[in-house]
Enzyme design. Structure first.
Site, PDB file in Angstrom:
ATOM      1  N   GLY A  50      53.310  41.547  32.399  1.00 46.14           N
ATOM      2  CA  GLY A  50      52.326  42.623  32.251  1.00 46.14           C
ATOM      3  C   GLY A  50      51.715  43.119  33.544  1.00 46.14           C
ATOM      4  O   GLY A  50      50.536  43.446  33.578  1.00 46.14           O
ATOM      5  N   HIS A  62      42.153  37.892  41.909  1.00 47.77           N
ATOM      6  CA  HIS A  62      41.246  39.025  42.140  1.00 47.77           C
ATOM      7  C   HIS A  62      39.825  38.747  41.672  1.00 47.77           C
ATOM      8  O   HIS A  62      39.053  39.683  41.481  1.00 47.77           O
ATOM      9  CB  HIS A  62      41.804  40.289  41.451  1.00 47.77           C
ATOM     10  N   ASN A  67      44.087  39.305  36.724  1.00 50.91           N
ATOM     11  CA  ASN A  67      43.034  39.831  35.856  1.00 50.91           C
ATOM     12  C   ASN A  67      41.697  39.178  36.154  1.00 50.91           C
ATOM     13  O   ASN A  67      41.630  38.001  36.498  1.00 50.91           O
ATOM     14  CB  ASN A  67      43.399  39.609  34.378  1.00 50.91           C
ATOM     15  N   CYS A 101      19.518  37.900  43.180  1.00 47.63           N
ATOM     16  CA  CYS A 101      19.746  36.459  43.317  1.00 47.63           C
ATOM     17  C   CYS A 101      18.501  35.689  42.893  1.00 47.63           C
ATOM     18  O   CYS A 101      17.394  35.988  43.356  1.00 47.63           O
ATOM     19  CB  CYS A 101      20.072  36.171  44.777  1.00 47.63           C
ATOM     20  N   ASP A 158      39.327  39.334  33.761  1.00 49.03           N
ATOM     21  CA  ASP A 158      38.668  39.406  32.447  1.00 49.03           C
ATOM     22  C   ASP A 158      38.368  38.048  31.800  1.00 49.03           C
ATOM     23  O   ASP A 158      37.782  38.004  30.715  1.00 49.03           O
ATOM     24  CB  ASP A 158      39.500  40.283  31.489  1.00 49.03           C
ATOM     25  N   CYS A 178      22.636  35.328  50.553  1.00 49.63           N
ATOM     26  CA  CYS A 178      22.770  33.877  50.769  1.00 49.63           C
ATOM     27  C   CYS A 178      24.101  33.333  50.254  1.00 49.63           C
ATOM     28  O   CYS A 178      24.413  32.164  50.473  1.00 49.63           O
ATOM     29  CB  CYS A 178      21.596  33.129  50.136  1.00 49.63           C
ATOM     30  N   CYS A 181      25.607  36.401  45.746  1.00 49.60           N
ATOM     31  CA  CYS A 181      24.551  37.080  46.490  1.00 49.60           C
ATOM     32  C   CYS A 181      25.075  37.543  47.848  1.00 49.60           C
ATOM     33  O   CYS A 181      25.686  36.766  48.582  1.00 49.60           O
ATOM     34  CB  CYS A 181      23.386  36.116  46.675  1.00 49.60           C
TER      35      CYS A 181
HETATM   36  P1  OAD Z   1      48.690  47.980  35.850  1.00 50.70           P
HETATM   37  O1  OAD Z   1      47.826  48.829  34.996  1.00 50.70           O
HETATM   38  O2  OAD Z   1      49.092  48.528  37.177  1.00 50.70           O
HETATM   39  O3  OAD Z   1      50.039  47.588  35.067  1.00 50.70           O
HETATM   40  C1  OAD Z   1      49.992  47.080  33.778  1.00 50.70           C
HETATM   41  C2  OAD Z   1      51.409  46.719  33.360  1.00 50.70           C
HETATM   42  O4  OAD Z   1      51.337  46.134  32.067  1.00 50.70           O
HETATM   43  C3  OAD Z   1      52.377  47.891  33.251  1.00 50.70           C
HETATM   44  O5  OAD Z   1      53.585  47.573  33.923  1.00 50.70           O
HETATM   45  C4  OAD Z   1      52.617  48.038  31.750  1.00 50.70           C
HETATM   46  O6  OAD Z   1      53.946  48.476  31.435  1.00 50.70           O
HETATM   47  C5  OAD Z   1      52.420  46.614  31.291  1.00 50.70           C
HETATM   48  N1  OAD Z   1      52.029  46.458  29.872  1.00 50.70           N
HETATM   49  C6  OAD Z   1      51.310  47.290  29.082  1.00 50.70           C
HETATM   50  N2  OAD Z   1      51.147  46.774  27.864  1.00 50.70           N
HETATM   51  C7  OAD Z   1      51.771  45.564  27.862  1.00 50.70           C
HETATM   52  C8  OAD Z   1      51.949  44.526  26.901  1.00 50.70           C
HETATM   53  N3  OAD Z   1      51.439  44.611  25.665  1.00 50.70           N
HETATM   54  N4  OAD Z   1      52.648  43.437  27.262  1.00 50.70           N
HETATM   55  C9  OAD Z   1      53.170  43.313  28.514  1.00 50.70           C
HETATM   56  N5  OAD Z   1      53.014  44.256  29.457  1.00 50.70           N
HETATM   57  C10 OAD Z   1      52.336  45.364  29.152  1.00 50.70           C
HETATM   58  O7  OAD Z   1      47.946  46.571  36.007  1.00 50.70           O
HETATM   59  P2  OAD Z   1      48.177  45.423  37.103  1.00 50.70           P
HETATM   60  O8  OAD Z   1      49.591  45.309  37.497  1.00 50.70           O
HETATM   61  O9  OAD Z   1      47.492  44.211  36.587  1.00 50.70           O
HETATM   62  O10 OAD Z   1      43.310  45.118  41.185  1.00 50.70           O
HETATM   63  O11 OAD Z   1      47.339  45.997  38.320  1.00 50.70           O
HETATM   64  C11 OAD Z   1      47.249  45.225  39.488  1.00 50.70           C
HETATM   65  C12 OAD Z   1      45.886  45.397  40.120  1.00 50.70           C
HETATM   66  O12 OAD Z   1      45.595  46.791  40.286  1.00 50.70           O
HETATM   67  C13 OAD Z   1      44.733  44.893  39.276  1.00 50.70           C
HETATM   68  O13 OAD Z   1      44.510  43.492  39.381  1.00 50.70           O
HETATM   69  C14 OAD Z   1      43.571  45.651  39.872  1.00 50.70           C
HETATM   70  C15 OAD Z   1      44.200  47.028  39.973  1.00 50.70           C
HETATM   71  O14 OAD Z   1      43.653  47.873  40.937  1.00 50.70           O
HETATM   72  C16 OAD Z   1      42.062  44.833  41.543  1.00 50.70           C
HETATM   73  O15 OAD Z   1      41.112  45.024  40.815  1.00 50.70           O
HETATM   74  C17 OAD Z   1      41.955  44.261  42.919  1.00 50.70           C
END
Ligand code: OAD
Length: 255
Positions: free
Chosen positions: A191, A122, A105, A151, A107, A133, A130
């Site tokens: 998650g 990520h 994440n 920048c 965030d 630089c 920038c």
């Molecule tokens: P996804 O949106 O692909 O998956 C989110 C997962 O969280 C799913 O398996 C859901 O079932 C689960 N989920 C939803 N609510 C939940 C809860 N309350 N508790 C636990 N699990 C829950 O997100 P990511 O796997 O993080 O990359 O995605 C991977 C990457 O894809 C991200 O880091 C981003 C994206 O493109 C970049 O930005 C490089």
């Protein structure tokens, strides 16, 4: 209140003896804070096209649009708070001697919840750097850029410090995550859909090195077939339960 999630006797036993725990989180851990995931029903990639917003080519084509999208996400994140899942992970760090938190994440919610030394695979949406630089511009959660920020050192164009499609992960972060996965007794995959590589290879590394790999997710994922035990539920419920169990066995130590 502990005991809402069904945890096997084997996992109890393993948690009692665990000296090293590695956790990798994905967007699901922030879902209960109100941050949209990427691939859920209201997921970001259902509404927006990654190729228009999350690649270097897209940024060069239309930096204003990409910055507008990141400003929107920064604002959204600045208006939410860490949830019990983030807070439980922050507390686990003081209970287990060797604890590593890896996140996909951007965030910043783990750090806001009190976690230290979070490995950000990520990047972090609150930082920029920038293109000319390379200077980093730390943002605060209150700072929402308007237009294309520049920048303060050289006037060059800033970009968000996030990994876009087609870009490589920060290698020191990936290396540290791989090492933690390789030495842990228990690995928690929390998650994440487990479909974005190379992050998704980390739980597999843990399993191959002999860790007990636990998935915390209300749904099954691409990782599920290789998991030792699934704790099916929202992380805001399951992680506080796991923390209670760990505290029962390990007491509350300060590092
Ligand atoms: P996804 O949106 O692909 O998956 C989110 C997962 O969280 C799913 O398996 C859901 O079932 C689960 N989920 C939803 N609510 C939940 C809860 N309350 N508790 C636990 N699990 C829950 O997100 P990511 O796997 O993080 O990359 O995605 C991977 C990457 O894809 C991200 O880091 C981003 C994206 O493109 C970049 O930005 C490089």
């Amino acid at each position: 209140m502990a005991g809402r999630v069904n945890i096997s006797a084997r996992l109890h036993d393993i948690l009692a003896k665990a000296e090293s725990i590695c956790v990798m989180t994905g967007a699901g851990v922030s879902a209960e804070s109100g941050v949209p995931t990427f691939r859920g029903n209201d997921g970001l990639w259902k509404k927006f096209r990654p190729e228009e917003l999350a690649s270097f080519d897209a940024f060069i084509r239309n930096p204003e649009l990409v910055w507008e999208w990141y400003a929107y996400r920064r604002k959204l994140i600045s208006e939410v708070r860490p949830n019990p899942g983030h807070r439980a992970l922050a507390e686990m760090q003081d209970v287990i001697p060797d604890f590593t938190l890896v996140t996909q994440n951007v965030d910043n919610l783990h750090t806001r919840a009190g976690s230290r030394d979070v490995i950000e695979l990520h990047g972090n949406i609150m930082r920029s750097y920038c293109l000319d630089c390379g200077l980093f511009a730390g943002g605060s959660v209150q700072e929402i850029p308007s237009g294309i920020p520049s920048c303060e050192h050289c006037g060059g164009m800033l970009r968000p410090d996030v990994v876009w499609f087609g870009e490589i992960l920060p290698q020191p972060a990936f290396q540290k995550a791989a090492e933690a996965a390789g030495r842990c007794d228990v690995f928690l995959s929390v998650g994440t859909s487990g479909i974005v590589y190379p992050a998704a290879s980390i739980p597999r590394m843990a399993r191959e090195a002999g860790a007990y790999v636990v998935e915390v997710n209300p749904d099954s994922t691409d990782l599920t077939p290789g998991i030792s035990e699934t704790l099916s539920g929202p992380s805001g419920v399951v992680l506080p339960d796991l923390l209670s169990i760990l505290k029962e066995y390990h007491g509350h130590q300060q590092n």
